[in-house]
Design an enzyme around this catalytic site. Structure first.
Site, PDB file in Angstrom:
ATOM      1  N   ALA A  68       0.867  -1.177   0.000  1.00 62.87           N
ATOM      2  CA  ALA A  68       0.000   0.000   0.000  1.00 62.87           C
ATOM      3  C   ALA A  68       0.905   1.230   0.000  1.00 62.87           C
ATOM      4  CB  ALA A  68      -0.881  -0.011   1.239  1.00 62.87           C
ATOM      5  N   GLY A 112       0.580  -5.045   1.130  1.00 62.68           N
ATOM      6  CA  GLY A 112      -0.653  -5.098   0.354  1.00 62.68           C
ATOM      7  C   GLY A 112      -0.459  -5.739  -1.016  1.00 62.68           C
ATOM      8  N   GLU A 115      -0.724  -9.338  -0.365  1.00 66.60           N
ATOM      9  CA  GLU A 115      -2.137  -9.610  -0.023  1.00 66.60           C
ATOM     10  C   GLU A 115      -3.024  -9.582  -1.263  1.00 66.60           C
ATOM     11  OE1 GLU A 115      -1.972  -6.483   2.992  1.00 66.60           O
ATOM     12  OE2 GLU A 115      -2.676  -7.937   4.458  1.00 66.60           O
ATOM     13  N   GLU A 135       4.617  -5.008   7.123  1.00 72.84           N
ATOM     14  CA  GLU A 135       3.829  -3.988   7.825  1.00 72.84           C
ATOM     15  C   GLU A 135       4.325  -3.718   9.239  1.00 72.84           C
ATOM     16  OE1 GLU A 135       2.544  -6.409   5.943  1.00 72.84           O
ATOM     17  OE2 GLU A 135       0.778  -5.698   4.854  1.00 72.84           O
TER      18      GLU A 135
HETATM   19  C1  HXC Z   1       5.021   4.420  -1.274  1.00 73.93           C
HETATM   20  C2  HXC Z   1       6.904   3.452  -2.185  1.00 73.93           C
HETATM   21  C3  HXC Z   1       6.552   2.203  -1.618  1.00 73.93           C
HETATM   22  C4  HXC Z   1       5.341   2.121  -0.842  1.00 73.93           C
HETATM   23  C5  HXC Z   1       8.392   1.975  -2.695  1.00 73.93           C
HETATM   24  N1  HXC Z   1       8.037   3.252  -2.844  1.00 73.93           N
HETATM   25  N2  HXC Z   1       7.505   1.310  -1.949  1.00 73.93           N
HETATM   26  N3  HXC Z   1       6.121   4.541  -1.996  1.00 73.93           N
HETATM   27  N4  HXC Z   1       4.617   3.262  -0.695  1.00 73.93           N
HETATM   28  N5  HXC Z   1       4.905   0.996  -0.318  1.00 73.93           N
HETATM   29  C6  HXC Z   1       8.744   4.317  -3.575  1.00 73.93           C
HETATM   30  C7  HXC Z   1       9.965   4.789  -2.820  1.00 73.93           C
HETATM   31  O1  HXC Z   1       9.590   5.726  -1.842  1.00 73.93           O
HETATM   32  C8  HXC Z   1      10.770   5.412  -3.931  1.00 73.93           C
HETATM   33  O2  HXC Z   1      10.228   6.671  -4.239  1.00 73.93           O
HETATM   34  C9  HXC Z   1      10.484   4.486  -5.111  1.00 73.93           C
HETATM   35  O3  HXC Z   1       9.272   3.805  -4.782  1.00 73.93           O
HETATM   36  C10 HXC Z   1      11.554   3.447  -5.315  1.00 73.93           C
HETATM   37  O4  HXC Z   1      11.773   2.784  -4.087  1.00 73.93           O
HETATM   38  P1  HXC Z   1      13.229   2.623  -3.405  1.00 73.93           P
HETATM   39  O5  HXC Z   1      13.010   2.367  -1.976  1.00 73.93           O
HETATM   40  O6  HXC Z   1      14.117   3.740  -3.803  1.00 73.93           O
HETATM   41  O7  HXC Z   1      13.741   1.302  -4.164  1.00 73.93           O
HETATM   42  P2  HXC Z   1      14.726   0.171  -3.608  1.00 73.93           P
HETATM   43  O8  HXC Z   1      15.896   0.801  -2.888  1.00 73.93           O
HETATM   44  O9  HXC Z   1      14.986  -0.716  -4.776  1.00 73.93           O
HETATM   45  O10 HXC Z   1      13.886  -0.622  -2.483  1.00 73.93           O
HETATM   46  C11 HXC Z   1      12.747  -1.367  -2.851  1.00 73.93           C
HETATM   47  C12 HXC Z   1      11.905  -1.746  -1.610  1.00 73.93           C
HETATM   48  C13 HXC Z   1      11.599  -0.486  -0.782  1.00 73.93           C
HETATM   49  C14 HXC Z   1      12.691  -2.768  -0.744  1.00 73.93           C
HETATM   50  C15 HXC Z   1      10.652  -2.430  -2.126  1.00 73.93           C
HETATM   51  O11 HXC Z   1      11.041   0.481  -1.659  1.00 73.93           O
HETATM   52  C16 HXC Z   1      10.621  -0.727   0.313  1.00 73.93           C
HETATM   53  O12 HXC Z   1      10.994  -1.259   1.356  1.00 73.93           O
HETATM   54  N6  HXC Z   1       9.377  -0.303   0.118  1.00 73.93           N
HETATM   55  C17 HXC Z   1       8.343  -0.362   1.139  1.00 73.93           C
HETATM   56  C18 HXC Z   1       7.852  -1.766   1.303  1.00 73.93           C
HETATM   57  C19 HXC Z   1       6.779  -1.848   2.378  1.00 73.93           C
HETATM   58  O13 HXC Z   1       7.022  -1.572   3.561  1.00 73.93           O
HETATM   59  N7  HXC Z   1       5.588  -2.240   1.974  1.00 73.93           N
HETATM   60  C20 HXC Z   1       4.457  -2.429   2.870  1.00 73.93           C
HETATM   61  C21 HXC Z   1       3.649  -1.184   2.872  1.00 73.93           C
HETATM   62  S1  HXC Z   1       2.387  -1.275   4.096  1.00 73.93           S
HETATM   63  P3  HXC Z   1      11.142   7.989  -4.335  1.00 73.93           P
HETATM   64  O14 HXC Z   1      10.153   9.077  -4.559  1.00 73.93           O
HETATM   65  O15 HXC Z   1      11.926   8.056  -3.081  1.00 73.93           O
HETATM   66  O16 HXC Z   1      12.017   7.686  -5.535  1.00 73.93           O
HETATM   67  C22 HXC Z   1       1.156  -2.137   3.385  1.00 73.93           C
HETATM   68  C23 HXC Z   1      -0.088  -2.266   4.235  1.00 73.93           C
HETATM   69  C24 HXC Z   1      -1.147  -3.049   3.523  1.00 73.93           C
HETATM   70  O17 HXC Z   1       1.247  -2.612   2.317  1.00 73.93           O
HETATM   71  C25 HXC Z   1      -2.364  -3.102   4.348  1.00 73.93           C
HETATM   72  C26 HXC Z   1      -3.591  -2.860   3.538  1.00 73.93           C
HETATM   73  C27 HXC Z   1      -3.659  -1.485   3.015  1.00 73.93           C
END
Ligand code: HXC
Length: 261
Positions: A68, A112, A115, A135
């Site tokens: 998400a 998400g 999921e 998460e």
């Molecule tokens: C918003 C995101 C994002 C996310 C990545 N980006 N994941 N933006 N929400 N979930 C954005 C980054 O901010 C960045 O934007 C660009 O995408 C590229 O990501 P990087 O981090 O620079 O890439 P990399 O170093 O290759 O790392 C990849 C990654 C990392 C390991 C996937 O991006 C990451 O850890 N992302 C978050 C993963 C996460 O925690 N997901 C769960 C979310 S909570 P900029 O603008 O900086 O270039 C969830 C709850 C669900 O899903 C519940 C129901 C709703």
């Protein structure tokens, strides 16, 4: 035919099936509310289209979806989450879809994203696929079914470890654990997903729909009740023309011509 102009999805139609590509490459396909609103409009429209016998849901080579959109939800309050019906309002279209949905996952399927893939009927994984429920590192538990669907898919021990510690698993481990149906080379992922969709499109659609319903019932009902539902549905299938056609074609050693009735 879809009035909506899509900004976060790319929709392609092929003979017998459709492909939905999650498309926010700059954010690794983070699932924001626009994308989920679009998915909530596109999926029921495809589901209602009798020419669509399968739907492929995919992302990019790098990410199916990295979760998400964290930036969008970071400042949300409890009251907003409740009053907006976050995320129930626009996240469950796939679970209501009666047409088979194939998730074709390459790269990250996180939070998400994992999921959403688990809401689909079949997950095909590229060898580059990586799954996790991170998460917990953000101060929340999973909220789109992860705590319920992941243990059903991989068992309690692995689900607990993944959900409590955010450990990421690769495609091979996901296949061993039963999260994905199979792993294919990344450059063959879409081709393989399209082959599955084309196969579904050639099968008797009523039987496909009944079979999908029955497998889903296995997750909702006690065994004896599920078996009973299966038995009656099996009996009912003998009322379709496609059952007669399928069995007659077999005995006549010819290809069946299914009618969808
Ligand atoms: C918003 C995101 C994002 C996310 C990545 N980006 N994941 N933006 N929400 N979930 C954005 C980054 O901010 C960045 O934007 C660009 O995408 C590229 O990501 P990087 O981090 O620079 O890439 P990399 O170093 O290759 O790392 C990849 C990654 C990392 C390991 C996937 O991006 C990451 O850890 N992302 C978050 C993963 C996460 O925690 N997901 C769960 C979310 S909570 P900029 O603008 O900086 O270039 C969830 C709850 C669900 O899903 C519940 C129901 C709703």
């Amino acid at each position: 035919d879809l009035a909506l102009e899509l900004t976060c999805l790319i929709l392609e139609r092929e003979e017998g099936f459709a492909v939905i590509r999650l498309n926010r490459p700059a954010a690794l396909n983070a699932l924001n509310s626009t994308m989920m609103d679009e998915l909530s409009a596109v999926i029921p429209a495809l589901d209602a289209d009798p020419a669509v016998h399968a739907i492929i849901l995919t992302g990019s080579d790098k990410a199916f979806a990295a979760g998400a959109d964290i930036k969008e939800m970071a400042s949300k309050t409890f009251a907003e989450a409740v009053s907006e019906d976050f995320i129930t309002r626009n996240w469950e279209a796939v679970t209501r879809c009666r047409t088979p949905v194939i998730a074709a996952v390459a790269g990250y399927a996180l939070g998400g994203g994992c999921e959403l893939a688990m809401m689909c009927d079949i997950i095909l994984a590229a060898d580059t696929a990586r799954f996790s429920q991170p998460e917990i590192t953000l101060g929340i538990p999973p909220g789109a079914g992860g705590t319920q669907r992941l243990p059903r898919a991989v068992g309690k021990a692995k689900a607990m470890e993944m959900i409590l510690t955010a450990r990421m698993i690769g495609a091979e481990e996901a296949e061993r654990a039963g999260l994905v149906s199979r792993v294919v080379p990344a450059d063959k992922l879409i081709e393989e997903a399209k082959a599955v969709a084309a196969k579904l499109a050639a099968l008797p659609p009523v039987a496909v729909q009944l079979a999908k319903e029955l497998v889903n019932a296995a997750y909702e009902t006690p065994l004896a009740q599920g078996i009973k539902q299966e038995r009656r549905t099996f009996h009912a299938a003998f009322a379709t023309e496609d059952q007669k056609e399928g069995m007659t074609a077999f005995t006549e050693k010819r290809k069946p011509a299914f009618l969808g009735k």
